[in-house]
Design a protein around this motif. Structure first.
Motif, PDB file in Angstrom:
ATOM      1  N   ALA A  29      56.537  31.671  37.194  1.00 31.62           N
ATOM      2  CA  ALA A  29      55.454  32.161  35.901  1.00 31.62           C
ATOM      3  C   ALA A  29      54.675  31.218  37.376  1.00 31.62           C
ATOM      4  O   ALA A  29      54.890  30.745  38.267  1.00 31.62           O
ATOM      5  N   LEU A  30      52.966  32.393  37.515  1.00 32.82           N
ATOM      6  CA  LEU A  30      51.966  31.493  38.828  1.00 32.82           C
ATOM      7  C   LEU A  30      51.266  30.552  37.776  1.00 32.82           C
ATOM      8  O   LEU A  30      50.880  30.792  36.313  1.00 32.82           O
ATOM      9  N   LYS A  31      50.460  29.589  38.325  1.00 34.98           N
ATOM     10  CA  LYS A  31      49.463  28.434  38.808  1.00 34.98           C
ATOM     11  C   LYS A  31      47.883  30.421  37.899  1.00 34.98           C
ATOM     12  O   LYS A  31      47.880  31.063  38.542  1.00 34.98           O
ATOM     13  N   ARG A  32      47.788  30.264  37.103  1.00 38.56           N
ATOM     14  CA  ARG A  32      46.513  31.246  36.257  1.00 38.56           C
ATOM     15  C   ARG A  32      45.253  30.343  36.567  1.00 38.56           C
ATOM     16  O   ARG A  32      44.440  29.007  36.125  1.00 38.56           O
ATOM     17  N   TYR A  56      45.960  35.743  41.822  1.00 31.23           N
ATOM     18  CA  TYR A  56      44.725  35.578  41.469  1.00 31.23           C
ATOM     19  C   TYR A  56      43.775  36.918  41.974  1.00 31.23           C
ATOM     20  O   TYR A  56      43.042  37.491  41.203  1.00 31.23           O
ATOM     21  N   GLU A  57      44.481  37.907  43.376  1.00 36.18           N
ATOM     22  CA  GLU A  57      43.293  38.899  43.080  1.00 36.18           C
ATOM     23  C   GLU A  57      43.497  39.979  42.131  1.00 36.18           C
ATOM     24  O   GLU A  57      42.881  40.783  42.003  1.00 36.18           O
ATOM     25  N   LEU A  58      44.948  39.930  41.967  1.00 38.52           N
ATOM     26  CA  LEU A  58      45.053  40.764  40.736  1.00 38.52           C
ATOM     27  C   LEU A  58      44.420  40.795  39.690  1.00 38.52           C
ATOM     28  O   LEU A  58      43.728  41.149  38.442  1.00 38.52           O
ATOM     29  N   GLU A  59      44.642  39.034  39.335  1.00 39.10           N
ATOM     30  CA  GLU A  59      43.911  39.109  37.772  1.00 39.10           C
ATOM     31  C   GLU A  59      42.994  39.393  37.846  1.00 39.10           C
ATOM     32  O   GLU A  59      41.645  39.308  36.298  1.00 39.10           O
ATOM     33  N   LYS A  60      41.917  39.490  38.806  1.00 34.39           N
ATOM     34  CA  LYS A  60      40.692  39.958  38.535  1.00 34.39           C
ATOM     35  C   LYS A  60      40.570  41.659  38.513  1.00 34.39           C
ATOM     36  O   LYS A  60      39.280  41.913  37.741  1.00 34.39           O
ATOM     37  N   LYS A  61      40.892  42.470  38.138  1.00 34.71           N
ATOM     38  CA  LYS A  61      41.024  43.421  38.264  1.00 34.71           C
ATOM     39  C   LYS A  61      42.420  44.322  37.069  1.00 34.71           C
ATOM     40  O   LYS A  61      42.307  45.110  36.160  1.00 34.71           O
ATOM     41  N   ALA A  62      43.452  43.454  37.211  1.00 32.99           N
ATOM     42  CA  ALA A  62      44.782  44.248  36.942  1.00 32.99           C
ATOM     43  C   ALA A  62      45.246  43.580  36.177  1.00 32.99           C
ATOM     44  O   ALA A  62      44.621  42.525  35.320  1.00 32.99           O
ATOM     45  N   ALA A  70      41.781  50.530  43.251  1.00 32.38           N
ATOM     46  CA  ALA A  70      40.840  49.039  43.582  1.00 32.38           C
ATOM     47  C   ALA A  70      41.824  48.170  43.195  1.00 32.38           C
ATOM     48  O   ALA A  70      41.245  46.973  44.159  1.00 32.38           O
ATOM     49  N   ILE A  71      42.787  47.773  42.269  1.00 36.16           N
ATOM     50  CA  ILE A  71      43.024  46.768  42.371  1.00 36.16           C
ATOM     51  C   ILE A  71      44.061  46.219  43.921  1.00 36.16           C
ATOM     52  O   ILE A  71      43.860  45.601  44.536  1.00 36.16           O
ATOM     53  N   ALA A  72      44.739  48.220  44.457  1.00 35.11           N
ATOM     54  CA  ALA A  72      45.859  47.607  45.633  1.00 35.11           C
ATOM     55  C   ALA A  72      44.315  47.233  47.012  1.00 35.11           C
ATOM     56  O   ALA A  72      44.293  46.241  47.588  1.00 35.11           O
ATOM     57  N   GLN A  73      42.706  47.858  46.618  1.00 31.25           N
ATOM     58  CA  GLN A  73      41.954  47.686  47.811  1.00 31.25           C
ATOM     59  C   GLN A  73      41.987  46.076  47.768  1.00 31.25           C
ATOM     60  O   GLN A  73      41.603  45.214  48.739  1.00 31.25           O
TER      61      GLN A  73
END
Length: 140
Positions: free
Chosen positions: A137-140, A39-45, A76-79
């Protein structure tokens, strides 16, 4: 030969003990933690891949590989990951690459996160290197 086997066995036990001591008091990565990370990755990555490394390597259970466009984007992704996982109590054991931010590595013990600039990711091609690892596969 037998002496070498005993030495190797004792080193393996010592490494396992060190790993257990590091984990003690630290929450472990599980499927829910991976979904939070996703979820955190999908915000920016971009181009997020999760590899199940269990049975392939002995130093982690999962590799998470993601891309950013430029060094600021990678930072920004790492942060975002560090801030997002801080609340559930997941803190990295080690981080690498924040300086140049072409490849930032966040080592959470059970899960190692690789965040690349696109060109650097293409060059190192971890997905090809670890092609035997099943994708998760993760839930999105």
């Amino acid at each position: 030969m037998a002496k070498n086997l005993k030495l190797t066995a004792s080193l393996v036990k010592k490494n396992q003990l060190i790993r257990l001591l590091k984990i003690k008091g630290v929450k472990r990565f599980n499927k829910k933690a991976l979904e939070k990370l996703s979820y955190e990755l999908e915000k920016k990555a971009e181009d997020i891949t999760v590899l199940d490394m269990r049975g392939i390597v002995n130093f982690c259970d999962f590799f998470v590989i993601a891309s950013g466009l430029v060094d600021r984007h990678v930072r920004a992704i790492a942060q975002g990951i560090l801030e997002g996982l801080e609340k559930p109590g997941l803190k990295p054991w080690h981080t690498e690459g924040e300086g140049q931010a072409q490849w930032i590595l966040l080592d959470f013990g059970d899960c190692v996160v690789h965040i690349f600039e696109k060109s650097i990711r293409d060059f190192y091609d971890l997905e090809y290197l670890w092609q035997d690892a099943p994708r998760v596969a993760l839930k999105r």
